[in-house]
Design an enzyme around this catalytic site. Sequence first.
Site, PDB file in Angstrom:
ATOM      1  N   GLY A 104       0.832  -1.368   0.256  1.00  0.00           N
ATOM      2  CA  GLY A 104       0.003   0.087   0.029  1.00  0.00           C
ATOM      3  C   GLY A 104       0.959   1.148   0.129  1.00  0.00           C
ATOM      4  CG  HIS A 105      -1.386   4.935   0.233  1.00  0.00           C
ATOM      5  ND1 HIS A 105      -2.111   6.072  -0.009  1.00  0.00           N
ATOM      6  CD2 HIS A 105      -1.660   4.476   1.442  1.00  0.00           C
ATOM      7  CE1 HIS A 105      -3.046   5.895   0.750  1.00  0.00           C
ATOM      8  NE2 HIS A 105      -3.086   4.891   1.542  1.00  0.00           N
TER       9      HIS A 105
END
Lengths: 340, 340, 340
Positions: free
Chosen positions: B240-241
């Site tokens: 994920g970011h």
Amino acid sequence: MESSTHTAAALAERFGLVLRGDGAAEIDAVATLAGAGPRQLSFLSNPRYRGQLAGSAAGIVVVREDDAAGLDRTLLVARDPYVAFAQIAALFDPPPVANPGVHPSAVVDAGAEVDARAEVGPLAVIGARSRIAAGAIVGPGCVIGEDCVVGAGSRLVARVTLVRRVRLGDRVLIHPGAVLGADGFGLAMDAGRWIKVPQQGGVAIGDDCEIGANTTIDRGAIEDTVLEEDVRLDNQIQVGHNVRIGAHTAMAGCVAVAGSAVIGRYCLIGGAAGIVGHITICDRVVIQAMSLVTSSIDVPGEYSSGTPLMDARSWRRSAARFRQLDALARQVQALDKEKT
Amino acid sequence: MESSTHTAAALAERFGLVLRGDGAAEIDAVATLAGAGPRQLSFLSNPRYRGQLAGSAAGIVVVREDDAAGLDRTLLVARDPYVAFAQIAALFDPPPVANPGVHPSAVVDAGAEVDARAEVGPLAVIGARSRIAAGAIVGPGCVIGEDCVVGAGSRLVARVTLVRRVRLGDRVLIHPGAVLGADGFGLAMDAGRWIKVPQQGGVAIGDDCEIGANTTIDRGAIEDTVLEEDVRLDNQIQVGHNVRIGAHTAMAGCVAVAGSAVIGRYCLIGGAAGIVGHITICDRVVIQAMSLVTSSIDVPGEYSSGTPLMDARSWRRSAARFRQLDALARQVQALDKEKT
Amino acid sequence: MESSTHTAAALAERFGLVLRGDGAAEIDAVATLAGAGPRQLSFLSNPRYRGQLAGSAAGIVVVREDDAAGLDRTLLVARDPYVAFAQIAALFDPPPVANPGVHPSAVVDAGAEVDARAEVGPLAVIGARSRIAAGAIVGPGCVIGEDCVVGAGSRLVARVTLVRRVRLGDRVLIHPGAVLGADGFGLAMDAGRWIKVPQQGGVAIGDDCEIGANTTIDRGAIEDTVLEEDVRLDNQIQVGHNVRIGAHTAMAGCVAVAGSAVIGRYCLIGGAAGIVGHITICDRVVIQAMSLVTSSIDVPGEYSSGTPLMDARSWRRSAARFRQLDALARQVQALDKEKT
């Protein structure tokens, strides 16, 4: 979907079904029980939909003998209505046939061999020493690397990658985004850094296998990663290097199989299940969804791991007690001992 | 694979191994213990294969000192046979070298910069302000968006996507289907509808990282998502970011790492494990397959969650009791209290 | 990112926020609290970052009323700072607008219909009877098969596949590697071999949905697989055939949803959770990460399964006891009975 019309009598004869009612009843499509109209055929297989039978407007319904009793409508009675439905539905949706030739936008290596009866779609790439057999379809955007074989009548729908040394049998179907033949994940730690272990094997896929969208099957380290015939893999499955999967085994989406696992024939692996590396699973094993197989299985049957879903508040209480489970068991043993 | 021939004596000298037996023994391939012939080299590292050693026809075997005793055959003794094997196997499978030039079917933006010593394969796309360094290989069907960097000697095997603002270090290897730099999953609920939170960061990948097939690494929301050097990710991993992964950490297939998690150096994350967002894991942590990390870990070591695999009938009994675990524990406490 | 400058007063007016401090303060970018400089705007939403507020050099900070008290700096007070931040950040990162026209390297079927205001990027493929509406962007390397619709203002970032009969609403955003409309996984066992059940339905995606990288959504068997409006799916999610997902539901990465599951509106499904087939989940259900939903849920709320993470040694003890849990419970019952 193709347009064609079939009578109940003709379908009964073609697929060996027992006709009840009006043999002249015509249908030109299939539908769900709830959605069907008078010119559509439906079926009852899953008992949870039995309640929809009475109200269905379907012109013909395929049913099991048990479900046929007392119904005053046109029926086709089958030993397995789902199989019969699959065969009938295929009349309206025949699999695509190769449209021979190489699209001008495709890039085919001079050392590749494409049969004159194969189809290579737009913007596909075919590498050196790869061979595309008669009747095969390589769809748009596929990339086939070096030393691959696409067997007769196989179909790569679109944007499939065969990286290197991937050999497909006949009538193999592969959905978009699948990647076969990428490097297996082989690493050795040397003086605090990873070094890559070369992956010199290939991938061998048997006849009649189906591989889902975005599924990945890595090349073997030394020998091949193998799927025997008629293996069926759903989407987003990961198969590590040197895995062997037995004939007729099916896996639901998101299963992860680690390297060198050996899985038997006629197994059913539930969605998002995990299988660790270097173990063996015998024939006819069923693994429930999201279970983790951590050691070999040599008895056919059904297996599970995990805990049931609970409301989060109750779950937190059970989960806290799970941490203390060994102490709890010891306490019970002590009580049991003391009672006399 | 390349064809070349090597003697036991030459291999011993080249890789610092101890020769036992016939220094003139020649091999021209590597193989498994079970599959090797007299002109092939094999190795013994995993003790579960020790039984295959006596019967192996391999011309040369790489072993640990402990396993060498009493063997009357040509051996190369290594501190770590798997490392030595990886080095020797690489002689037969050298990594591909860039064949400089841009394939005529590739589409390169006028504002992109491709080094004359880089290779850009068929049907690749390179966007504005992106830079491909010397010796890099952008394989067939790759799409590189805007403002990306592919470092020297890096290789995108085929059909890799770098969406935007992705910077790869040197010697990075990325397998087909991987997507780096897609929008992080940032949403805010406003008056009953989601609004998208812009993702203005990028992705920074350190030197010598390897990224598996169909793995996804999202762009950061404001700052970058970061992999430090020599991180090794298997297939179908989701990062994920704003995640940060420390140097030399390796993850097996299908791991899911939620946004803003920070993972230390030299960690080993087992297949299909999950790591929730906004937590920190220290260096040298091992997470077992399919475990879920729900809070920060600050002590190195090995961690697990889940329950063992059981036959489904027994599992259903245990699972039903898990729901009642808190009540059971209270009952035991009451019994314990009453006993005096 | 675009360069533009905004004053605190202008932002307050534009987004309905309450200004505290210097209305003339100017910013030309957004940043994290820790990373922001005097010409950057930041925000505080997650309480875990409250400690960074005092030390932040941000020129403007968006905060909740509660967090604003006693702060002597330029603030924009918002009911929901994250929503306000998302709106302000979008000023610097406006979504791309279609650059009308079809790239000469794209391959568009003569029977496809591309609106003159749509953009079709390099090396995209568009099949027969598919329609690309005004303002839509089909990015590089996308493959759109037959009978698909890309609604107005929708964007396929790059290398997206719409296989067959996929209809996207307006303003749908799909990230690279996603595959919509592949065959659902329908098989029937006939005389020891699998036969394929034709998949004659399609996929219908509502307005304003977002689909993550490498996510897969299969075509329905007879009727459609449906996502209602404003559904948000992260990366690597698998949605089986005939699933229906209600409006405004969001799923984190790696969720697996089996065929014919029906999921309500405003649900939040945690990362790597699983949902088995043929069940129904009501509106406003929250499923925790890596939980497995095995039966229908008709009460809104939060649900979990699994066990907590433990050090591996302790875990092995608890796990061993889990196997014996039914026997333990029976032992406790016996003790309880005997005590009187």
